[in-house]
Design an enzyme around this catalytic site. Structure first.
Site, PDB file in Angstrom:
ATOM      1  N   ASP A  18     -12.110  -4.712  -2.161  1.00 57.90           N
ATOM      2  CA  ASP A  18     -13.002  -5.884  -2.201  1.00 57.90           C
ATOM      3  C   ASP A  18     -14.394  -5.483  -1.754  1.00 57.90           C
ATOM      4  OD1 ASP A  18     -11.041  -6.029   0.371  1.00 57.90           O
ATOM      5  OD2 ASP A  18     -13.101  -6.451   0.946  1.00 57.90           O
ATOM      6  N   THR A  24      -6.107   0.196   2.160  1.00 61.11           N
ATOM      7  CA  THR A  24      -7.178  -0.449   1.425  1.00 61.11           C
ATOM      8  C   THR A  24      -8.288  -0.855   2.395  1.00 61.11           C
ATOM      9  OG1 THR A  24      -6.104  -2.564   1.704  1.00 61.11           O
ATOM     10  CG2 THR A  24      -5.584  -1.344  -0.299  1.00 61.11           C
ATOM     11  N   LYS A  74     -14.800  -1.139   5.534  1.00 59.41           N
ATOM     12  CA  LYS A  74     -14.353  -2.114   6.552  1.00 59.41           C
ATOM     13  C   LYS A  74     -12.852  -2.344   6.426  1.00 59.41           C
ATOM     14  CE  LYS A  74     -15.190  -6.953   7.851  1.00 59.41           C
ATOM     15  NZ  LYS A  74     -13.840  -7.452   7.604  1.00 59.41           N
ATOM     16  N   GLU A 120       0.835  -1.205   0.000  1.00 61.82           N
ATOM     17  CA  GLU A 120       0.000   0.000   0.000  1.00 61.82           C
ATOM     18  C   GLU A 120       0.872   1.258   0.000  1.00 61.82           C
ATOM     19  OE1 GLU A 120      -3.772  -1.629   2.692  1.00 61.82           O
ATOM     20  OE2 GLU A 120      -2.045  -0.736   3.686  1.00 61.82           O
TER      21      GLU A 120
HETATM   22  N1  SAH Z   1      -4.678 -11.472   2.672  1.00 63.03           N
HETATM   23  C1  SAH Z   1      -3.802 -10.340   2.784  1.00 63.03           C
HETATM   24  C2  SAH Z   1      -3.850  -9.839   4.182  1.00 63.03           C
HETATM   25  C3  SAH Z   1      -4.156  -8.404   4.288  1.00 63.03           C
HETATM   26  S1  SAH Z   1      -5.239  -8.062   5.595  1.00 63.03           S
HETATM   27  C4  SAH Z   1      -2.431 -10.757   2.328  1.00 63.03           C
HETATM   28  O1  SAH Z   1      -2.272 -11.914   2.046  1.00 63.03           O
HETATM   29  O2  SAH Z   1      -1.515  -9.922   2.228  1.00 63.03           O
HETATM   30  C5  SAH Z   1      -6.137  -6.770   4.922  1.00 63.03           C
HETATM   31  C6  SAH Z   1      -5.524  -5.387   4.981  1.00 63.03           C
HETATM   32  O3  SAH Z   1      -6.247  -4.594   4.073  1.00 63.03           O
HETATM   33  C7  SAH Z   1      -5.662  -4.687   6.331  1.00 63.03           C
HETATM   34  O4  SAH Z   1      -4.606  -3.811   6.542  1.00 63.03           O
HETATM   35  C8  SAH Z   1      -7.022  -3.986   6.233  1.00 63.03           C
HETATM   36  O5  SAH Z   1      -7.007  -2.684   6.791  1.00 63.03           O
HETATM   37  C9  SAH Z   1      -7.292  -3.876   4.736  1.00 63.03           C
HETATM   38  N2  SAH Z   1      -8.548  -4.489   4.246  1.00 63.03           N
HETATM   39  C10 SAH Z   1      -8.884  -4.523   2.932  1.00 63.03           C
HETATM   40  N3  SAH Z   1     -10.097  -5.111   2.768  1.00 63.03           N
HETATM   41  C11 SAH Z   1     -10.551  -5.452   3.997  1.00 63.03           C
HETATM   42  C12 SAH Z   1     -11.758  -6.083   4.479  1.00 63.03           C
HETATM   43  N4  SAH Z   1     -12.726  -6.473   3.657  1.00 63.03           N
HETATM   44  N5  SAH Z   1     -11.873  -6.305   5.797  1.00 63.03           N
HETATM   45  C13 SAH Z   1     -10.901  -5.917   6.643  1.00 63.03           C
HETATM   46  N6  SAH Z   1      -9.749  -5.315   6.242  1.00 63.03           N
HETATM   47  C14 SAH Z   1      -9.566  -5.060   4.952  1.00 63.03           C
END
Ligand code: SAH
Length: 242
Positions: free
Chosen positions: A199, A88, A173, A13
């Site tokens: 998303d 994000t 969220k 990010e």
């Molecule tokens: N699966 C990702 C993990 C990122 S966690 C990976 O493999 O790298 C998600 C990050 O994006 C967090 O910092 C959060 O603030 C943000 N985020 C984006 N979409 C989100 C959602 N639907 N719910 C919660 N956090 C979300």
């Protein structure tokens, strides 16, 4: 001149913004995972605090605890005029959100996973941290949407989360905003939230899959909008101090 801090969770990010501003790494506290980058622009100082990498699991330190650590160190060291939590987030097609949309937090950020059903603690759990009063004008300037940002430490949305998010009017969220806002509140530092949608929570494709597919697009969008937001905030601060 103004000092504006941007707090971000993930390197993917923050990367485009760091490049865009030509920010240089600043060695703040080598014993902690927090990474800090600093840039000067027209006499204003821009500090980018990134939560860093977990030393045990080698993944980005998403979530509220690392966000508190980063925010606290940046506020202590630079006393910024404004702190922006940027990153994000998930949105909902029920509120017509689309991938890449930019949201400015308004009028507050909340937590939907701190459910403490004891007198007095319920409101503490939710938080309802107020954003900087100028956020509404900032949203207008950026041609961004405004909405309640809701924070938890989970990427998914449980049935109980869903109920709480609806009751709290959550439209965005994510996993850090309320933590950053809490520290800002303790220190009386104006707080701004800027999030781009990676998303759609109510889409049939799993959130993690959408997130990974759209992370680059959303981060690029952030790097386009954040320099404008930083400049606008700096101008506001500078105008107020004359
Ligand atoms: N699966 C990702 C993990 C990122 S966690 C990976 O493999 O790298 C998600 C990050 O994006 C967090 O910092 C959060 O603030 C943000 N985020 C984006 N979409 C989100 C959602 N639907 N719910 C919660 N956090 C979300």
């Amino acid at each position: 001149m103004a000092t504006i801090a941007v707090i971000m969770a993930m390197r993917a990010e923050a990367g485009p913004l760091i490049d865009e501003l030509g920010a240089a790494r600043y060695g703040l506290n080598p014993s902690l995972p927090t990474q800090v980058f600093v840039a000067e622009r027209s006499g204003d100082t821009i500090v980018i605090g990134v939560n860093g990498v977990d030393p045990e699991h080698q993944v980005d330190l998403v979530g509220t605890e690392p966000a508190v650590l980063t925010t606290m160190q940046v506020i202590e060291h630079w006393q910024p005029d404004v702190v922006i939590t940027a990153g994000t987030a998930g949105g909902w097609s029920r509120s017509a959100a689309q991938i890449g949309d930019v949201f400015v937090a308004w009028p507050h950020v909340v937590r939907h996973d701190r459910r403490i059903g004891i007198e007095g603690f319920r409101d503490y759990g939710i938080g309802r941290h107020r954003v900087w009063t100028h956020s509404e004008e900032l949203a207008h300037h950026l041609d961004a949407r405004k909405g309640v940002v809701t924070t938890s430490n989970s990427l998914d949305e449980s049935d109980t989360d869903r109920e709480w998010i609806l009751a709290l009017d959550g439209e965005v969220k994510e996993m850090e905003g309320a933590a950053v806002a809490w520290v800002c509140g303790l220190r009386g530092t104006p707080f701004v939230g800027i999030k781009t949608i990676t998303d759609l929570v109510d889409h049939p494709t799993p959130t993690a899959e959408q997130f990974l597919a759209n992370l680059t697009t959303a981060s690029t969008r952030l790097s386009e909008v954040l320099p404008m937001a930083i400049q606008w905030c700096a101008e506001r601060v500078n105008a107020a101090s004359y």
